[in-house]
Design a protein around this motif. Structure first.
Motif, PDB file in Angstrom:
ATOM      1  N   SER A 105      70.994 -18.939  49.619  1.00 51.94           N
ATOM      2  CA  SER A 105      71.947 -19.704  48.583  1.00 51.94           C
ATOM      3  C   SER A 105      73.191 -19.255  48.121  1.00 51.94           C
ATOM      4  CB  SER A 105      70.753 -19.862  47.407  1.00 51.94           C
ATOM      5  OG  SER A 105      71.380 -20.365  46.042  1.00 51.94           O
ATOM      6  N   PRO A 106      73.226 -17.779  48.029  1.00 47.30           N
ATOM      7  CA  PRO A 106      74.660 -17.305  47.631  1.00 47.30           C
ATOM      8  C   PRO A 106      75.635 -17.660  48.769  1.00 47.30           C
ATOM      9  CG  PRO A 106      72.550 -15.602  47.372  1.00 47.30           C
ATOM     10  CD  PRO A 106      72.162 -16.899  48.131  1.00 47.30           C
ATOM     11  N   GLN A 107      75.052 -17.368  50.093  1.00 50.67           N
ATOM     12  CA  GLN A 107      76.088 -17.718  51.272  1.00 50.67           C
ATOM     13  C   GLN A 107      76.398 -19.256  51.329  1.00 50.67           C
ATOM     14  OE1 GLN A 107      73.742 -16.973  54.880  1.00 50.67           O
ATOM     15  NE2 GLN A 107      74.276 -14.783  55.030  1.00 50.67           N
ATOM     16  N   ALA A 108      75.738 -20.144  50.868  1.00 50.31           N
ATOM     17  CA  ALA A 108      75.898 -21.659  51.075  1.00 50.31           C
ATOM     18  C   ALA A 108      76.655 -21.948  49.930  1.00 50.31           C
ATOM     19  CB  ALA A 108      74.729 -22.532  51.002  1.00 50.31           C
TER      20      ALA A 108
ATOM     21  N   GLY B 200      70.530 -20.018  37.274  1.00 51.41           N
ATOM     22  CA  GLY B 200      69.815 -20.145  38.795  1.00 51.41           C
ATOM     23  C   GLY B 200      70.564 -19.684  39.741  1.00 51.41           C
ATOM     24  N   LEU B 201      71.952 -19.918  39.611  1.00 54.02           N
ATOM     25  CA  LEU B 201      72.966 -19.265  40.814  1.00 54.02           C
ATOM     26  C   LEU B 201      72.849 -17.697  40.883  1.00 54.02           C
ATOM     27  CD1 LEU B 201      75.848 -21.768  40.645  1.00 54.02           C
ATOM     28  CD2 LEU B 201      74.302 -21.429  42.784  1.00 54.02           C
ATOM     29  N   ALA B 202      72.924 -17.249  39.597  1.00 53.53           N
ATOM     30  CA  ALA B 202      72.847 -15.973  39.451  1.00 53.53           C
ATOM     31  C   ALA B 202      71.702 -15.385  39.860  1.00 53.53           C
ATOM     32  CB  ALA B 202      73.119 -15.553  37.851  1.00 53.53           C
ATOM     33  N   ILE B 203      70.587 -15.880  39.624  1.00 52.83           N
ATOM     34  CA  ILE B 203      69.269 -15.251  40.079  1.00 52.83           C
ATOM     35  C   ILE B 203      69.305 -15.369  41.428  1.00 52.83           C
ATOM     36  CG2 ILE B 203      66.560 -15.786  40.084  1.00 52.83           C
ATOM     37  CD1 ILE B 203      67.074 -17.152  37.147  1.00 52.83           C
ATOM     38  N   HIS B 204      69.504 -16.295  42.033  1.00 52.98           N
ATOM     39  CA  HIS B 204      69.834 -15.990  43.776  1.00 52.98           C
ATOM     40  C   HIS B 204      70.420 -15.163  44.206  1.00 52.98           C
ATOM     41  CE1 HIS B 204      68.522 -20.786  43.978  1.00 52.98           C
ATOM     42  NE2 HIS B 204      67.493 -20.142  43.739  1.00 52.98           N
ATOM     43  N   SER B 205      71.544 -14.919  43.332  1.00 50.41           N
ATOM     44  CA  SER B 205      72.752 -13.939  43.783  1.00 50.41           C
ATOM     45  C   SER B 205      72.226 -12.444  43.852  1.00 50.41           C
ATOM     46  CB  SER B 205      73.986 -14.092  42.793  1.00 50.41           C
ATOM     47  OG  SER B 205      74.591 -15.325  43.208  1.00 50.41           O
TER      48      SER B 205
ATOM     49  N   ALA C 261      74.524  -9.930  46.612  1.00 53.32           N
ATOM     50  CA  ALA C 261      74.492 -11.077  47.272  1.00 53.32           C
ATOM     51  C   ALA C 261      74.401 -10.992  48.645  1.00 53.32           C
ATOM     52  CB  ALA C 261      75.565 -12.087  46.863  1.00 53.32           C
ATOM     53  N   ALA C 262      75.156 -10.000  49.526  1.00 50.34           N
ATOM     54  CA  ALA C 262      75.228  -9.995  50.785  1.00 50.34           C
ATOM     55  C   ALA C 262      73.829  -9.370  51.228  1.00 50.34           C
ATOM     56  CB  ALA C 262      76.309  -9.157  51.264  1.00 50.34           C
TER      57      ALA C 262
END
Length: 517
Positions: A5-8, A71-76, A163-164
């Motif tokens: 998700s972070p990459q996308a 949500g994005l932050a949790i994935h990150s 994220a990486a």
């Protein structure tokens, strides 16, 4: 191909930085670059609060922009997202928070006349270290701005490093679904499998950067989250979150914001079609929709096309255990196919109907629907026995649904082995509702079935046997249920009976109750 998700999302930001990513209900707008900046700040705050790779973080909030940022932050940061149904009562939410071991909860403050953090009360699990109130905070709450400020000392480089470090096979989320035991089970799925499912769904609907995607489907459900806001952002379009369904407000927003994509359960379209304001609303922007989750009349598909103006109307089938999608119709299918089937298996997925001995059945022969492929969950959280019961040794997920495939490979669902019914787009599991009903001091036994309802598709009907010497009327029990369980689970009718029909083994014969109903 981006497999996390972070990459996308980073790829979407690189392509569409200046374009509008989200539009709040109040009209506030964020570009992709601005949304990404907020994501980084929220991820930094999570790091500052001690959230580690592999931790679980929950969200208990209606659809809004902050839900997406969180949500994005949790994935990150490599954590797993655990969405909670906003209709849950405190004890229902507490069970999921405890079972998931969530370290942190993003919660709405006051919503639907309840202060959500207070609802948890003494049931709050010891493992829940922090509650962040992301909307309508009250005195003493850690609010959204206060949360973001916690990350001020965390460098952007550390956020990027986290994220990486996220891998395709890492757990992306744990969505809880009830089963025949009546206790919710956590469905574990990974970044790679979710992104592949999202891509298949997005291709079918034809999502593109010019779309404006209004999302009424709740973000706590895969329909509103995975193929909802996340799928929309990865396609580079504009996402418009909407918190509470109101036909008039939706019609107004379609016209004002030139909405082009609007999925939802059949009840949503029935409400829009029946609203007098529709006749004077400009709906010419509407392009694509996908519905399902209940029986649909072909005439409704035709009306969605003719009277609401959708060019693409699809139906599909999916489960939480399959990242939300198993099969989809195609844009060119006729109204009868779209209404009466759930389409064909998405590419790379095997779909069968089997008999009681596990033998694959031919076209038109009904049996249990089983699924195998990349979309099947990793398993139920900390429950190997339930996982082994659901996924057999050959990798087939046993859905508990009954249906048949036609000669084209299109799936038609005819029944549910597990007695589940769907009310207004929400899965209702009788065993769970029955377990709650028998906690009532006047009730000795309870059985719940789904009965047809013109507006909601199906609603619950409860058959109850009272304890000796007790009396109870239906309105009183329904009122009690509204205090004890999420609204969609509340039976809409109650029959007090002397005894429930049972077989020799003592199992309630619900088919007899359905015949009576």
């Amino acid at each position: 191909m981006t497999e996390t998700s972070p990459q996308a999302f980073a790829a979407a930001v690189a392509r569409h930085g200046a374009r509008t990513a989200v539009v709040a209900e109040n009209g506030a707008r964020l570009s992709y670059a601005q949304l990404d900046a907020l994501r980084r700040r929220a991820a930094a705050a999570l790091i500052a609060l001690g959230v580690r790779h592999g931790d679980r973080v929950a969200i208990w909030c209606p659809n809004n922009v902050e839900w997406i940022v969180a949500g994005l932050a949790i994935h990150s940061v490599g954590a797993a997202l655990v969405p909670l149904n906003t209709r849950m009562r405190g004890h229902e939410a507490a069970y999921i928070l405890e079972k998931s071991g969530a370290r942190l909860l993003f919660s709405v403050g006051r919503f639907l006349n309840q202060h959500y953090p207070t609802m948890l009360g003494e049931q709050r699990p010891a493992t829940l270290a922090q509650i962040v109130v992301i909307e309508n905070a009250e005195a003493g709450d850690l609010d959204w701005d206060g949360f973001l400020a916690r990350g001020a000392g965390v460098a952007d480089a550390e956020v990027a490093t986290r994220a990486a470090a996220v891998r395709p096979g890492d757990c992306m989320d744990v969505l809880f679904t009830s089963g025949t035991t009546g206790l919710p089970k956590g469905v574990v799925t990974t970044h790679a499998q979710n992104l592949r499912v999202i891509a298949a769904w997005s291709r079918a609907v034809g999502l593109n950067p010019d779309d404006r995607y209004l999302i009424v489907n709740p973000f706590f459900h895969s329909f509103g989250y995975k193929v909802g806001w996340l799928g929309g952002l990865l396609a580079g379009l504009t996402v418009l979150p909407h918190a509470v369904f109101d036909a008039r407000a939706i019609l107004t927003r379609i016209e004002r914001e030139r909405v082009s994509v609007l999925p939802g359960p059949p009840t949503l379209f029935i409400s829009l079609l029946g609203d007098p304001q529709r006749a004077t609303t400009d709906l010419s922007s509407l392009r694509a929709t996908i519905t399902g989750a209940a029986a649909i009349a072909p005439s409704l598909i035709e009306r969605i096309r003719a009277e609401l103006g959708f060019k693409v109307v699809l139906t599909g089938y999916g489960l939480t255990e399959t990242c939300g999608v198993v099969s989809l119709c195609a844009a060119g299918d006729d109204a009868e196919t779209i209404a009466l089937t759930s389409g064909k298996a998405i590419e790379g997925i095997e779909l069968r109907c089997i008999d009681a001995d596990g033998r694959a059945l031919g076209p038109g022969e009904s049996g249990e629907i089983v699924v195998r492929g990349y979309n099947v969950m990793q398993g139920y959280l900390d429950d190997p026995a339930a996982t082994a019961e659901a996924i057999d040794a050959d990798g087939w997920l046993h859905t508990g649904d009954v249906g048949h495939l036609d000669a084209r490979g299109y799936l038609r669902i005819t029944d549910r082995l597990k007695d589940m019914y769907i009310s207004g787009g929400f899965n209702c599991y009788p065993a769970e509702i029955e377990r709650m009903l028998v906690a009532h001091p006047a009730i000795a036994q309870a059985a719940v079935i789904g009965v047809p309802d013109e507006r909601l598709g199906e609603v619950g009907k409860a058959y109850v046997v009272l304890r000796p010497g007790q009396t109870l009327d239906a309105p009183a029990l329904i009122a009690w249920c509204r205090e004890q369980m999420a609204n969609y689970k509340v039976p809409r009718s109650v029959a007090v009976v002397d005894a429930l029909p049972t077989n020799a083994g003592g199992k309630v014969m619900k088919f007899q109750l359905r015949q009576q109903a």
